[in-house]
Design an enzyme around this catalytic site. Structure first.
Site, PDB file in Angstrom:
ATOM      1  N   ASP A   1      -4.936 -10.688  -0.690  1.00 54.76           N
ATOM      2  CA  ASP A   1      -3.622 -11.310  -0.323  1.00 54.76           C
ATOM      3  C   ASP A   1      -2.917 -10.967  -1.745  1.00 54.76           C
ATOM      4  O   ASP A   1      -3.223 -11.359  -2.885  1.00 54.76           O
ATOM      5  CB  ASP A   1      -3.570 -12.680  -0.218  1.00 54.76           C
ATOM      6  CG  ASP A   1      -2.365 -13.288   0.218  1.00 54.76           C
ATOM      7  OD1 ASP A   1      -1.398 -12.630   0.723  1.00 54.76           O
ATOM      8  OD2 ASP A   1      -2.120 -14.411  -0.068  1.00 54.76           O
ATOM      9  N   HIS A   2      -1.421 -10.490  -1.510  1.00 53.34           N
ATOM     10  CA  HIS A   2      -0.799 -10.264  -2.749  1.00 53.34           C
ATOM     11  C   HIS A   2      -1.091  -9.200  -3.700  1.00 53.34           C
ATOM     12  O   HIS A   2      -1.052  -9.231  -4.878  1.00 53.34           O
ATOM     13  CB  HIS A   2      -0.264 -11.517  -3.573  1.00 53.34           C
ATOM     14  CG  HIS A   2       0.693 -12.277  -2.563  1.00 53.34           C
ATOM     15  ND1 HIS A   2       0.369 -13.176  -1.354  1.00 53.34           N
ATOM     16  CD2 HIS A   2       2.069 -12.709  -2.618  1.00 53.34           C
ATOM     17  CE1 HIS A   2       1.508 -13.465  -0.884  1.00 53.34           C
ATOM     18  NE2 HIS A   2       2.476 -13.262  -1.846  1.00 53.34           N
TER      19      HIS A   2
ATOM     20  N   CYS B   1       5.977   6.302   4.267  1.00 54.27           N
ATOM     21  CA  CYS B   1       4.877   5.309   3.852  1.00 54.27           C
ATOM     22  C   CYS B   1       4.207   6.197   2.805  1.00 54.27           C
ATOM     23  O   CYS B   1       3.234   5.425   2.046  1.00 54.27           O
ATOM     24  CB  CYS B   1       3.709   5.545   5.173  1.00 54.27           C
ATOM     25  SG  CYS B   1       4.330   4.350   6.643  1.00 54.27           S
TER      26      CYS B   1
ATOM     27  N   HIS C   1       3.405  -5.158   3.645  1.00 51.77           N
ATOM     28  CA  HIS C   1       3.200  -5.539   5.088  1.00 51.77           C
ATOM     29  C   HIS C   1       2.841  -6.758   5.166  1.00 51.77           C
ATOM     30  O   HIS C   1       2.054  -7.432   4.064  1.00 51.77           O
ATOM     31  CB  HIS C   1       1.946  -4.639   5.842  1.00 51.77           C
ATOM     32  CG  HIS C   1       2.445  -3.487   5.997  1.00 51.77           C
ATOM     33  ND1 HIS C   1       3.525  -3.047   7.272  1.00 51.77           N
ATOM     34  CD2 HIS C   1       2.272  -2.157   5.759  1.00 51.77           C
ATOM     35  CE1 HIS C   1       3.525  -1.832   7.199  1.00 51.77           C
ATOM     36  NE2 HIS C   1       2.829  -1.028   6.284  1.00 51.77           N
TER      37      HIS C   1
ATOM     38  N   GLU D   1      -0.492  -4.598  11.512  1.00 51.54           N
ATOM     39  CA  GLU D   1      -0.013  -4.069  10.635  1.00 51.54           C
ATOM     40  C   GLU D   1       1.715  -4.662  10.631  1.00 51.54           C
ATOM     41  O   GLU D   1       2.214  -4.814   9.642  1.00 51.54           O
ATOM     42  CB  GLU D   1      -0.190  -2.756  10.150  1.00 51.54           C
ATOM     43  CG  GLU D   1       0.307  -2.265   8.789  1.00 51.54           C
ATOM     44  CD  GLU D   1       0.140  -0.808   8.748  1.00 51.54           C
ATOM     45  OE1 GLU D   1      -0.752  -0.749   7.634  1.00 51.54           O
ATOM     46  OE2 GLU D   1       0.344   0.054   9.457  1.00 51.54           O
TER      47      GLU D   1
ATOM     48  N   HIS E   1       4.774   0.189  -0.413  1.00 49.89           N
ATOM     49  CA  HIS E   1       5.794  -0.775   0.463  1.00 49.89           C
ATOM     50  C   HIS E   1       4.892  -1.946   0.619  1.00 49.89           C
ATOM     51  O   HIS E   1       3.533  -1.778   0.783  1.00 49.89           O
ATOM     52  CB  HIS E   1       6.321  -0.020   1.396  1.00 49.89           C
ATOM     53  CG  HIS E   1       5.511   0.593   2.531  1.00 49.89           C
ATOM     54  ND1 HIS E   1       4.866   1.817   2.311  1.00 49.89           N
ATOM     55  CD2 HIS E   1       4.685  -0.106   3.660  1.00 49.89           C
ATOM     56  CE1 HIS E   1       3.918   2.031   3.200  1.00 49.89           C
ATOM     57  NE2 HIS E   1       3.837   0.878   4.173  1.00 49.89           N
TER      58      HIS E   1
ATOM     59  N   HIS F   1       0.705  -1.153   0.078  1.00 49.47           N
ATOM     60  CA  HIS F   1      -0.034   0.008   0.207  1.00 49.47           C
ATOM     61  C   HIS F   1       0.827   1.117  -0.105  1.00 49.47           C
ATOM     62  O   HIS F   1       2.060   1.260   0.114  1.00 49.47           O
ATOM     63  CB  HIS F   1      -1.036   0.192   1.294  1.00 49.47           C
ATOM     64  CG  HIS F   1      -0.394   0.246   2.438  1.00 49.47           C
ATOM     65  ND1 HIS F   1      -1.144   0.566   3.569  1.00 49.47           N
ATOM     66  CD2 HIS F   1       0.798   0.378   3.023  1.00 49.47           C
ATOM     67  CE1 HIS F   1      -0.319   0.368   4.468  1.00 49.47           C
ATOM     68  NE2 HIS F   1       0.892   0.565   4.324  1.00 49.47           N
TER      69      HIS F   1
HETATM   70 NI    NI Z   1       2.590   0.829   5.429  1.00 48.01          NI
END
Ligand code: NI
Length: 136
Positions: A79-80, A33, A41, A124, A39, A14
């Site tokens: 996911d992904h 961010c 998580h 997160e 990036h 995100h």
């Molecule tokens: Ni983040």
């Protein structure tokens, strides 16, 4: 009341960015961010259902069914994925963990059978955990 929790994990990328603000303001607010390419998580999702054990099964909620609902309604969609671009229900939303937790709640609330959705906890990072319990 008994509280039953199913844990699930997913990985997603995100970017925290508010398009109504300037690049400088975004950098001030979101720091790294806000990096243009985003990036990732490794999220941990905990879905807690509250209720009383059913006389026939002794279960509050069938965890196998809860697992399937979480997979179908949430994991298969995030996911992904890139949360800013790939997920219909996050369109136009800054994909913070707070917004994810609220969106997951709205999706799961009508789908839970047996008990009542009690909380969505979203890790997160190892140290940052968001919890949503609906509007009280
Ligand atoms: Ni983040």
């Amino acid at each position: 009341m008994v509280y039953v929790t199913r844990r699930a994990t997913f990985s997603a990328s995100h970017r925290l960015f508010n398009p109504r603000l300037s690049a400088e303001q975004n950098e001030l607010l979101f720091d790294k961010c806000a990096n243009a390419m985003g990036h990732g998580h490794n999220y941990v999702l905990e879905v807690t259902v509250a209720g009383e054990p059913q006389p026939e099964t002794g279960y509050v909620v069938d965890l196998k069914k809860l697992k399937e609902v979480i997979k179908r309604e949430i994991l298969d969609k995030v996911d992904h994925k890139h949360l800013n671009h790939d997920v219909d229900f996050l369109s136009g939303v800054i994909p913070t963990a707070e917004h994810l937790a609220k969106a997951f709640w709205q999706i799961l609330l009508p789908k839970i059978q047996g008990g009542t959705l009690y909380s969505i906890r979203l890790h997160e990072t190892e140290n940052n955990v968001i919890e949503y319990r609906g509007e009280q």
